[in-house]
Design an enzyme around this catalytic site. Sequence first.
Site, PDB file in Angstrom:
ATOM      1  N   GLY A 149       5.792  11.158   7.127  1.00  0.00           N
ATOM      2  CA  GLY A 149       4.526  11.807   7.407  1.00  0.00           C
ATOM      3  C   GLY A 149       3.815  12.239   6.144  1.00  0.00           C
ATOM      4  O   GLY A 149       4.361  12.184   5.044  1.00  0.00           O
ATOM      5  N   CYS A 150       2.575  12.696   6.301  1.00  0.00           N
ATOM      6  CA  CYS A 150       1.751  13.060   5.151  1.00  0.00           C
ATOM      7  C   CYS A 150       2.217  14.352   4.483  1.00  0.00           C
ATOM      8  O   CYS A 150       2.416  14.409   3.267  1.00  0.00           O
ATOM      9  CB  CYS A 150       0.286  13.167   5.560  1.00  0.00           C
ATOM     10  SG  CYS A 150      -0.011  14.179   7.026  1.00  0.00           S
TER      11      CYS A 150
END
Length: 345
Positions: A149-150
């Site tokens: 994920g970011c």
Amino acid sequence: MIRVGIVGATGYGGCELIRFLLGHPQVKITWVSSRTYSDMEYSDVYRNYFQIVDQQCIDDHIEDYLEEVDLIFFATPQGVCAKTLTNSILEKVKIIDLSADYRLKDVNVYEQWYGIGHASPEYIDQAVYGLCELNRNEIKGATIVANPGCYTTCAITTIYPLVKAGLIDINSLIIDAKSGVSGAGRSAKIANLYCEVNENLKAYALASHRHTPEIEEQLGYACHQPITLTFSPHLVPMNRGILITAYASLNKGVTKQQVDEAYAMYQEETFVRVLKEGVLPETRNVRGSNYLDINYVLDARTNRIIMLGSLDNLVKGAAGQAIQNMNILFGYEESLGLLLAPAVL
């Protein structure tokens, strides 16, 4: 030439995948899939792709299209990839999943934090966590790559060297994170409407954000013990970008030289930039690119270190890293198709 299909092509992550893949000299986008916009031309969904990507979106029955591709990207919400994968699919194509379905090794942790049952836990062990700078050797032979994920990419990459070198008290670790609105995806939500977001800064999902166990798990591998940390995300009224500010107490006697030596692990990395002394990461300096900027400040008064990292949540935090993983999987130069300089405006 890699023939690729993209499931969830009309979300922001899927759109960024297409933007970068169009400039990749060894990729052919064979098909794009969208449940919402099935049978529509892609350029009718995103008109910036008029006369660039005019192919029609197929439905989500990807088994009918497996023979046409070597790799499938899943740019879909949690649960979609896990429900879709079968042995027959994995025998024919490689998978890069941009959701969290295969990031966490403990299925119970996944189900607790995401609130859904895992549809295919039998594939979790064969999935490789696709943080390229840390796991590229494992990625090379993978069938399923769990694209991070970011928030997690930014936080783990920024903090990992100090945890691995044993320079900080891991029990003191606090992460303050801020994200642009595109991190919440493209679907309509009242909380993300212009009037709700504009001229406003707010915390959300305190002590409960889904990326927390992912960060804890990966940093735990670095120090070979479980980690429990505080992660506090905030929504910022900008389109894209992540900035994390992490705080930890330094272990006794740790020097600046030791910190610099720890961060030297990124010296040969193309996309992780440890900035010059006194220059702090900013979201504008990585916008639209696959770069992740890092720096730190030592606070002698409190014996703490302040670690900062910044990336574009849609690129290095999603699509760009997925393409980096693709390049590793197929034996191409890791930076191929990704050397786009950050946009100034």
